[in-house]
Design a protein around this motif. Structure first.
Motif, PDB file in Angstrom:
ATOM      1  N   SER A 135       0.849  -1.193   0.000  1.00 36.34           N
ATOM      2  CA  SER A 135       0.000   0.000   0.000  1.00 36.34           C
ATOM      3  C   SER A 135       0.881   1.238   0.000  1.00 36.34           C
ATOM      4  CB  SER A 135      -0.928   0.003   1.215  1.00 36.34           C
ATOM      5  OG  SER A 135      -0.181   0.035   2.411  1.00 36.34           O
ATOM      6  N   ALA A 136       0.568   2.179  -0.872  1.00 40.69           N
ATOM      7  CA  ALA A 136       1.300   3.440  -0.931  1.00 40.69           C
ATOM      8  C   ALA A 136       0.821   4.380   0.167  1.00 40.69           C
ATOM      9  CB  ALA A 136       1.107   4.094  -2.296  1.00 40.69           C
ATOM     10  N   LEU A 137      -0.372   4.114   0.680  1.00 41.55           N
ATOM     11  CA  LEU A 137      -0.972   4.934   1.736  1.00 41.55           C
ATOM     12  C   LEU A 137      -2.105   4.144   2.359  1.00 41.55           C
ATOM     13  CD1 LEU A 137      -1.460   7.782   3.113  1.00 41.55           C
ATOM     14  CD2 LEU A 137      -3.057   8.238   1.258  1.00 41.55           C
ATOM     15  N   SER A 138      -2.252   4.220   3.662  1.00 41.42           N
ATOM     16  CA  SER A 138      -3.396   3.610   4.336  1.00 41.42           C
ATOM     17  C   SER A 138      -3.797   4.506   5.495  1.00 41.42           C
ATOM     18  CB  SER A 138      -3.058   2.203   4.823  1.00 41.42           C
ATOM     19  OG  SER A 138      -1.960   2.227   5.712  1.00 41.42           O
ATOM     20  N   GLN A 139      -5.088   4.580   5.754  1.00 41.55           N
ATOM     21  CA  GLN A 139      -5.576   5.473   6.795  1.00 41.55           C
ATOM     22  C   GLN A 139      -6.982   5.100   7.218  1.00 41.55           C
ATOM     23  OE1 GLN A 139      -5.801   8.973   3.838  1.00 41.55           O
ATOM     24  NE2 GLN A 139      -7.517   9.400   5.215  1.00 41.55           N
ATOM     25  N   THR A 140      -7.356   5.542   8.405  1.00 44.14           N
ATOM     26  CA  THR A 140      -8.730   5.367   8.854  1.00 44.14           C
ATOM     27  C   THR A 140      -9.615   6.379   8.139  1.00 44.14           C
ATOM     28  OG1 THR A 140      -8.351   6.881  10.716  1.00 44.14           O
ATOM     29  CG2 THR A 140      -8.051   4.524  11.128  1.00 44.14           C
ATOM     30  N   VAL A 141     -10.892   6.085   8.070  1.00 47.81           N
ATOM     31  CA  VAL A 141     -11.866   6.970   7.428  1.00 47.81           C
ATOM     32  C   VAL A 141     -12.886   7.392   8.469  1.00 47.81           C
ATOM     33  CG1 VAL A 141     -13.681   7.148   5.688  1.00 47.81           C
ATOM     34  CG2 VAL A 141     -11.563   5.892   5.181  1.00 47.81           C
TER      35      VAL A 141
END
Length: 251
Positions: A135-141
């Motif tokens: 993953s190039a980026l992962s985050q909570t929503v």
């Protein structure tokens, strides 16, 4: 005789174009040309996705008409059900207490965000090489009224079949909303003086812009300090010799 005239006319036209010279490199590029530059991998400076793409994913998640059901394969195979249709929320039924797999085939090379309703193991695998795509980026929503809670971005190649393995998940089910970042890019303009209006310097991204950027433009004076009171939303002051509201004239 006619042929000689055509040759002479062509020579004159060539001289005219030479005299005009090339287009200035500093001339702003039309936005339509920016949009035609093609897809790009996620910018290394991107730290989070912007509200635009997340809101778009939430719209599909919240609209029953945009949902499609898929029963995941119990093994990681390229023949697993596909979740490749755009603007769709996929309700994926997983094997009981275990991981399940579906496939994704991107139409365009670029960055893809996979929004989902649970933060559970989620792996994207190149079906041709068996290599895991990090993953190039992962985050909570966190968006009011939206059931999506997590997203990861992966840089994918057009026409390649990717295996998406996820789970186990609560209830043996998860909803996934794939989004192509280029579909949700927004133009932001540099606002050096902080008056809410930007200059011609801009970025075009689906990510959260750096501090000091705005979606409003046409600021004719973006100088830090002195330019803060000069912008398209300002009131024109007659007789001060300044184009306060950037309309190209003074009263």
């Amino acid at each position: 005789m006619m042929k000689m005239k055509r040759i002479a006319l062509s020579a004159l036209l060539s001289l005219g174009l030479t005299a005009c010279g090339p287009m200035e490199e500093s001339e702003p590029m039309p936005e339509s040309m920016f949009e035609e530059q093609g897809s790009q991998a996620l910018d290394a400076a991107c730290t989070s996705l912007g509200t635009g793409i997340t809101s778009h994913a939430c719209v599909h998640s919240g609209n029953p008409a945009d949902h499609l059901a898929r029963t995941a394969s119990a093994t990681r195979v390229t023949s697993a059900p596909s979740i490749s249709t755009k603007h769709t929320a996929y309700d994926i039924a997983l094997p009981s207490g275990a991981e399940g797999s579906v496939t994704y085939v991107p139409a365009t090379t670029g960055s893809y965000a996979f929004y989902r309703t649970q933060n559970v193991p989620f792996t994207v695998i190149n079906g041709s090489t068996s290599a895991t795509v990090p993953s190039a980026l992962s985050q909570t929503v966190s968006s009011s009224g939206c059931l999506l809670v997590y997203v990861s971005v992966h840089d994918l190649t057009a026409g390649t079949t990717y295996i998406v393995a996820t789970g186990p998940a609560s209830g043996n089910a998860i909803t996934v909303v794939p989004e192509f970042l280029d579909d949700s890019r927004t133009r932001y303009y540099r606002d050096a003086d902080g008056d809410g209006y930007g200059s011609t310097t801009s970025i075009y991204t689906a990510c959260t812009p750096p501090a000091g950027y705005t979606t409003q433009r046409f600021d004719c004076n973006d100088t830090v300090g002195s330019g803060a009171s000069i912008n398209p939303g300002a009131t024109e002051v007659c007789g001060n010799g300044i184009d306060d509201n950037c309309d190209g004239s003074q009263c």
